[in-house]
Design a protein around this motif. Structure first.
Motif, short mmCIF file in Angstrom:
data_model
loop_
_atom_site.label_atom_id
_atom_site.label_comp_id
_atom_site.label_asym_id
_atom_site.label_seq_id
_atom_site.Cartn_x
_atom_site.Cartn_y
_atom_site.Cartn_z
N ARG A 180 -21.31 -60.19 -33.78
CA ARG A 180 -22.44 -60.25 -32.86
C ARG A 180 -22.50 -61.64 -32.24
O ARG A 180 -21.83 -62.58 -32.68
CB ARG A 180 -23.76 -59.97 -33.60
N ILE A 181 -23.32 -61.75 -31.18
CA ILE A 181 -23.57 -63.06 -30.57
C ILE A 181 -24.77 -63.69 -31.25
O ILE A 181 -25.86 -63.12 -31.26
CB ILE A 181 -23.82 -62.92 -29.06
N GLU A 182 -24.55 -64.84 -31.84
CA GLU A 182 -25.61 -65.57 -32.53
C GLU A 182 -26.45 -66.40 -31.57
O GLU A 182 -27.68 -66.42 -31.67
CB GLU A 182 -25.00 -66.48 -33.60
N MET A 216 -23.31 -56.65 -28.37
CA MET A 216 -23.22 -57.79 -29.28
C MET A 216 -24.48 -58.65 -29.26
O MET A 216 -24.56 -59.67 -29.93
CB MET A 216 -22.00 -58.64 -28.95
N ILE A 217 -25.47 -58.24 -28.46
CA ILE A 217 -26.75 -58.94 -28.40
C ILE A 217 -27.79 -58.15 -29.20
O ILE A 217 -27.88 -56.93 -29.04
CB ILE A 217 -27.21 -59.11 -26.94
N ASP A 218 -28.53 -58.84 -30.05
CA ASP A 218 -29.57 -58.15 -30.81
C ASP A 218 -30.83 -59.01 -30.85
O ASP A 218 -30.90 -60.07 -30.19
CB ASP A 218 -29.08 -57.80 -32.22
N SER A 219 -31.81 -58.58 -31.59
CA SER A 219 -33.10 -59.27 -31.61
C SER A 219 -33.00 -60.67 -32.21
O SER A 219 -33.88 -61.51 -31.99
CB SER A 219 -34.12 -58.45 -32.42
N GLY A 220 -31.92 -60.93 -32.93
CA GLY A 220 -31.75 -62.25 -33.52
C GLY A 220 -30.96 -63.23 -32.67
O GLY A 220 -30.82 -64.40 -33.02
N THR A 221 -30.41 -62.75 -31.53
CA THR A 221 -29.64 -63.64 -30.66
C THR A 221 -30.56 -64.67 -30.02
O THR A 221 -31.60 -64.33 -29.46
CB THR A 221 -28.92 -62.83 -29.56
N LYS A 222 -30.15 -65.92 -30.07
CA LYS A 222 -30.96 -67.02 -29.51
C LYS A 222 -30.42 -67.39 -28.14
O LYS A 222 -29.21 -67.47 -27.94
CB LYS A 222 -30.92 -68.23 -30.45
N PHE A 223 -31.34 -67.65 -27.20
CA PHE A 223 -30.97 -68.05 -25.84
C PHE A 223 -31.60 -69.40 -25.53
O PHE A 223 -32.81 -69.59 -25.69
CB PHE A 223 -31.44 -67.01 -24.83
N TYR A 224 -30.76 -70.32 -25.09
CA TYR A 224 -31.22 -71.65 -24.67
C TYR A 224 -30.81 -71.83 -23.21
O TYR A 224 -29.63 -72.08 -22.92
CB TYR A 224 -30.60 -72.73 -25.54
N ILE A 225 -31.75 -71.65 -22.30
CA ILE A 225 -31.47 -71.69 -20.86
C ILE A 225 -32.08 -72.94 -20.27
O ILE A 225 -33.30 -73.14 -20.33
CB ILE A 225 -32.03 -70.43 -20.17
N ASN A 226 -31.22 -73.80 -19.72
CA ASN A 226 -31.64 -75.13 -19.23
C ASN A 226 -32.63 -75.76 -20.23
O ASN A 226 -33.79 -76.01 -19.91
CB ASN A 226 -32.26 -75.02 -17.84
#
Length: 386
Positions: A180-182, A216-226
């Motif tokens: 998965r994507i972390e 590969m994206i789930d509820s635990g995937t973290k996103f840091y955008i700018n």
């Protein structure tokens, strides 16, 4: 066993990539006129200036400054408000290749009729079965993000974007299998006065979600955008650029070893470029044949000597043949002397600018000779494992 691995990518407008692209645009221009040119071109950029340096021996007549200006425009630095554009001051300090080096390249230690290696060093090639690209997944996905970001800017899908940008993807593995994507990091240069909420929503909806596999994206995937909140000043206006500082972006995202030699600005007599391309081809063929799920090759050269001084194959315990047998197969199908690699893969053609912006390996948007699998070699290897 759970483990995490991260790779990054950058857009064509990143200051170091600007330098790589100018260097390879110069290389392509001289190869177009004189395929036997020798080139070791270095470029550095700073706010309002480009400096072109290095050793070039060629019969070609080209305007280095105009090539640089055209490349800057092609990348997208076309407006004065970006702080860097094609009106930048450009200096050129080019001299010919050292005679001491040239004599070792022109005539090898073993055979005066064939080229010797242009330098000493070690080179690596790698492939894995993680996807259709035969590349580590984190590197593939990080590059898809940076390319999608560039596409959104060039197509006007997100009209307020500027050329600089960086991406990063962290993959969670179960053993050696991607699960998965972390985490995802995306930083995009933008016009001033764009609300951060608008920017983050647009990048999520128009770049991240279209570029990454939803499975590969789930509820635990973290996103840091700018994550800093503001990225207006970018490119060479914000950060000095230099050729060769993105060698991991150019290759396997850090997943495999790297010999340390940069690619951009170097003609094919430089084995740190040519041998890396050919070793990638061999590794890809080994994995495509089903001989291993993962394969890395290392070769080493001595300056002026044609034959590599060493060759190693590592299949990380996934091989269906022992590595000595694979080396025997390599010896039957691949001649790793510089001249033979150049001729087999047609490496005197002007193809390098296409590789400079987004990497040399696993590309699906362009065709490179070193990415094409030799079917005869492939079938021979398959016959060995049946």
């Amino acid at each position: 066993m759970r483990r995490l691995f991260t790779s990054e990518s950058v857009t064509k407008g990143h200051p170091d990539k600007v330098c790589d692209q100018i260097a390879d645009a110069i290389l392509d221009a001289i190869l177009a006129q004189d395929p036997y040119s020798r080139c070791a071109c270095e470029v550095t950029t700073e706010p309002g200036a480009v400096h072109i340096m290095g050793e070039i021996t060629t019969k070609a007549k080209v305007d280095y400054k105009e090539i640089a200006r055209r490349t800057i425009r092609d990348i997208g630095y076309t407006k004065p408000e970006y702080g860097f554009d094609d009106t930048a001051s450009i200096t050129v300090s080019i001299h010919e290749q050292s005679g001491d080096i040239a004599q070792g390249v022109d005539s090898s230690y073993e055979d005066s009729s064939t080229l010797g290696a242009g330098d000493q060093g070690m080179m690596f090639g790698y492939a894995s079965s993680e996807g259709d690209e035969y590349m580590p997944l984190a590197a593939v996905l990080a590059r898809k993000l940076s390319m999608k970001l560039t596409e959104a800017r060039e197509a006007g899908t997100i009209a307020y974007l500027r050329p600089d940008g960086k991406s990063q993807v962290t993959i969670e593995y179960d053993g050696r299998k991607p699960k998965r994507i972390e985490a995802v990091v995306l930083s995009a240069q933008h016009d001033p006065d764009i609300p951060l909420e608008t920017l983050r929503k647009d990048l999520m909806d128009k770049v991240i979600l279209p570029a990454l596999p939803s499975s590969m994206i789930d509820s635990g995937t973290k996103f840091y955008i700018n994550p800093t909140g503001r990225f207006v000043l970018g490119g060479p206006a914000a950060d000095t650029g230099l050729t060769g500082r993105k060698i991991i972006v150019d290759t396997y995202g850090g997943y495999a070893h790297h010999g340390g030699g940069a690619f951009s600005g170097k003609d094919a007599t430089k084995v740190d470029r040519t041998a890396s391309l050919v070793l990638r081809n061999i590794a890809k063929t080994i994995v495509a044949a089903g001989c291993a799920d993962e394969c890395e090759l290392q070769a080493a050269y001595a300056i002026g000597v044609a034959e590599p001084v060493s060759l190693e194959v590592n299949t990380f315990g996934t091989g269906k043949l022992d590595e000595e047998a694979i080396i025997g197969w390599v010896g039957r199908h691949y001649d790793l002397r510089p001249q033979m690699m150049i001729e087999r893969f047609d490496l005197r053609k002007p193809v390098y600018y296409k590789a400079a912006g987004q990497g040399s390996f696993g590309r699906t948007d362009v065709s490179f000779s070193w990415e094409a699998i030799d079917q005869e070699a492939l079938e021979d290897l398959r016959s060995m494992i049946r």
